[in-house]
Write a protein that holds these residues in place. Sequence first.
Motif, PDB file in Angstrom:
ATOM      1  N   PHE A  39       2.980  27.476  21.354  1.00 11.00           N
ATOM      2  CA  PHE A  39       1.585  27.522  21.756  1.00 11.00           C
ATOM      3  C   PHE A  39       1.216  26.356  22.673  1.00 11.00           C
ATOM      4  O   PHE A  39       1.779  25.267  22.589  1.00 11.00           O
ATOM      5  N   TYR A  40       0.221  26.625  23.539  1.00  7.50           N
ATOM      6  CA  TYR A  40      -0.465  25.602  24.323  1.00  7.50           C
ATOM      7  C   TYR A  40       0.462  24.841  25.269  1.00  7.50           C
ATOM      8  O   TYR A  40       0.368  23.627  25.431  1.00  7.50           O
ATOM      9  N   LEU A  41       1.362  25.590  25.927  1.00  7.74           N
ATOM     10  CA  LEU A  41       2.240  24.995  26.920  1.00  7.74           C
ATOM     11  C   LEU A  41       1.566  24.987  28.286  1.00  7.74           C
ATOM     12  O   LEU A  41       0.563  25.664  28.516  1.00  7.74           O
ATOM     13  N   ARG A  42       2.165  24.250  29.209  1.00  6.97           N
ATOM     14  CA  ARG A  42       1.611  24.176  30.560  1.00  6.97           C
ATOM     15  C   ARG A  42       1.799  25.475  31.323  1.00  6.97           C
ATOM     16  O   ARG A  42       1.009  25.811  32.204  1.00  6.97           O
ATOM     17  N   SER A  43       2.858  26.248  30.978  1.00  5.40           N
ATOM     18  CA  SER A  43       3.124  27.481  31.718  1.00  5.40           C
ATOM     19  C   SER A  43       3.921  28.450  30.863  1.00  5.40           C
ATOM     20  O   SER A  43       4.539  28.063  29.863  1.00  5.40           O
ATOM     21  N   VAL A  44       3.889  29.715  31.276  1.00  3.48           N
ATOM     22  CA  VAL A  44       4.756  30.753  30.711  1.00  3.48           C
ATOM     23  C   VAL A  44       5.345  31.516  31.892  1.00  3.48           C
ATOM     24  O   VAL A  44       4.793  31.509  32.995  1.00  3.48           O
ATOM     25  N   ASN A  45       6.471  32.204  31.670  1.00  8.26           N
ATOM     26  CA  ASN A  45       7.106  32.889  32.789  1.00  8.26           C
ATOM     27  C   ASN A  45       7.889  34.086  32.316  1.00  8.26           C
ATOM     28  O   ASN A  45       8.084  34.294  31.107  1.00  8.26           O
ATOM     29  N   LEU A  46       8.353  34.867  33.259  1.00  9.71           N
ATOM     30  CA  LEU A  46       9.290  35.960  32.992  1.00  9.71           C
ATOM     31  C   LEU A  46      10.225  36.098  34.182  1.00  9.71           C
ATOM     32  O   LEU A  46       9.896  35.682  35.304  1.00  9.71           O
ATOM     33  N   GLU A  47      11.387  36.677  33.920  1.00 13.76           N
ATOM     34  CA  GLU A  47      12.371  36.953  34.961  1.00 13.76           C
ATOM     35  C   GLU A  47      12.574  38.456  35.014  1.00 13.76           C
ATOM     36  O   GLU A  47      12.747  39.099  33.975  1.00 13.76           O
ATOM     37  N   ALA A  48      12.552  39.027  36.210  1.00 12.17           N
ATOM     38  CA  ALA A  48      12.671  40.478  36.331  1.00 12.17           C
ATOM     39  C   ALA A  48      13.261  40.846  37.680  1.00 12.17           C
ATOM     40  O   ALA A  48      13.076  40.129  38.673  1.00 12.17           O
ATOM     41  N   GLN A  49      13.971  41.957  37.705  1.00 10.51           N
ATOM     42  CA  GLN A  49      14.441  42.543  38.959  1.00 10.51           C
ATOM     43  C   GLN A  49      13.353  43.489  39.445  1.00 10.51           C
ATOM     44  O   GLN A  49      12.977  44.428  38.741  1.00 10.51           O
ATOM     45  N   LEU A  50      12.800  43.232  40.633  1.00 12.73           N
ATOM     46  CA  LEU A  50      11.676  44.013  41.138  1.00 12.73           C
ATOM     47  C   LEU A  50      12.072  44.821  42.359  1.00 12.73           C
ATOM     48  O   LEU A  50      12.799  44.341  43.233  1.00 12.73           O
TER      49      LEU A  50
END
Length: 738
Positions: free
Chosen positions: A469-480
């Motif tokens: 919780f309460y991190l500076r950022s979140v992300n995901l990795e995906a082939q688009l």
Amino acid sequence: MNLRNQKQCPIKPEPGTQASFAQQEKRAGLLVTNELEKALAGCKAQVERIAKDCKAKNRRFRDAEFDLENDRQRCLFGLSKENREYRPSDVQRVTKIFSNPSFFVDGANSNDIVQGKLGDCWFLSALATMTTAKGLLEKFCVARDEQVGIYGFLFFRDTAWVPVIIDDLLFTSIPKYEELTTPEKELYHRDKNFYNTSARKGGKSLYFARSGTEDETWLPLIEKAYAKLHGDYTAIDGGFSCEAIEDLTGGVSTFIPIKDILDPDVFWREELLLATKDRLFGCGFDTLDSNRSGIKNLTVNGLIGGHAYSVLRALEYKGKRFIVLRNPWGDSEWHGAWSDGAREWTEEWLPALKELEHSFGNDGQFVMEYSDFLDNWDLVEKTLLFDDTWVMSSQWLQVTARPPSAAWSYGDISFTITIPAPTQAVIVLSKLDERYFADISGNSCWMLEFVLFKKGSRAIVAESTPTRFYLRSVNLEAQLEAGEYVVHVRLDRVVNDQLPEYNPGNTDPRKFSRVQTERAKSQSIASNFKPSAVLHNLPIPLDVLAGQDLTELETKAVEAEKQIKATEVALQAEPSVRVPEWTTKEKEETQKGAITVAEGKTTKSGQRGAQPKSDDASSDDDSDYEDSDVGGGDDVEVDLDNLPTSIADEDLGLRSAAGSPVPASVQNERSQSSPSESDYRLESWATRPELGSGYSNDTVVLGLRVYTHKDAPALVGGQLRHEMKASLAALASSALQR
């Protein structure tokens, strides 16, 4: 361990797609963004110019912006005058501390790092981790002239490279001879020269971090530069090591709880074995509770809770999986199996030490078997590094969230992404790095989430996975695939009433002005930033003033203000009126003439591409329109706040009557200016004059960064909720009925 070319993609692509993070050894760790070369050249030129000037004056360089000797309190502490625990005894130049100072001695390695009295183990752990990627650390130590004592560094903050120039003055823990007590003087036989050449010499006299190699200076100097980047030394007390690696490399970090790993074999093969190639790792676990046992300073086989450790390398040897780690303290190591001198190190296994590049000694470096690694750590921090085959696009918005009592729902913020060709993508949602101005950033701790849809489809392509919780950022990795995508954001928060209320009467006004300035500069990255709200906090860059007197500049500023107000009035009267098509030259001349500079770089449509044009935004005093409804129309009294919404590919961006996008600044004004929306408006300067316009527990600046391959640069746009309450309420109601 020698680095080998990465042949296989660590992230398995879908059939028919290209591999993603494959990098050549010589390129691994190169930092993404086209602005890097410009920042490198600018920092080097600044160091060379200052060094030349110092030599002409026969002076060593003294940094007026971060002068440890003359401005000690501002360099050490934040706004609060309470809990000021750091008390260095003296300030000396590197040339006085060390007999034969050298920035690097045989390059940088993890054994160079010894923590001082500052709680920045997370930052030092990041440095230790980075030394394992050969040559990476040297990349942001841009330029130096050790004769005059000037050093230039580059750090990545939010979406830009920030040069930091410092002098070579450092805090020390050893007082002057005259300050000693009589018994202390007796220890040195009342010999001042003997005292100065023994006690006050060497790295062990430093108050903060020092190198384990005598006469080596890079570590305390980069620590000082990082403290200056964030305002003071106290600002870098406590943090996550992966966030420091992001600041040092421009990479993207992910938190991986050990208990969430599905297949440990896959994690070993596709993650840890790639350490130092295109990713770096740290690890840790929470502080242990000693209330039950009554034992203070509990450890797990020598491992310390609430402390950051570096993963230096991973290696398989004779069927066993080993990991080499390091404690930034330079001591206090693991005491379990395969620790230094443990019984497992039989004659059969001693040759593994050479492969692991490890030797026994109380230096903070130790070896663990992979099974013990999984059993003893709670959290792994991974940071992906990008080479110059990648590009980054971004869009930032200043967001006023719904009250905490409102439904936990999507529907307030969306971003659109246009991908021109198939590519592997890393999508990051983050808030500003608020470390410099944390004292005036409110008491809300934010948690970020987002989902990704293909435009026109209701199927979720991918979604972020908050693991802490309460991190500076979140992300995901995906082939688009090529096409248009929509990102919808959901915010959650806790308002921490335990945080001390900032008292403007209990701090140094000079320090406060600098903190406000840094906040205004950071917030200016938002497309809907209003310079007029913080006009007195924005500095005037010298390149705006260069070669012109104030009379000339004021004339240009008046003309710029007239044109801006004319555009605003036209948009207020008729939303379908488009923003005038200025030429690049007209735009630069007019906006620079306005003196006030907002650093956000945006196109007329509110979208940002991988290579945005750097245009300075002028002052836009919009006080005449603060409480007006720009768009007109009836205000439908529908309470959306407590209705969950179900929205997949709907674009929340404001459109004019002609169907053309209205600039983000007008979108924001429309979304916050209606009287019926007063719950969501920013607190005004009159409400909290000591904090400045734009401060609110409901306010956060969010950005979406999209990393793609160089041949597929993304275009990113952003949209905010406004008076579409009726239509969104209908969508929510319809979804609930289904």
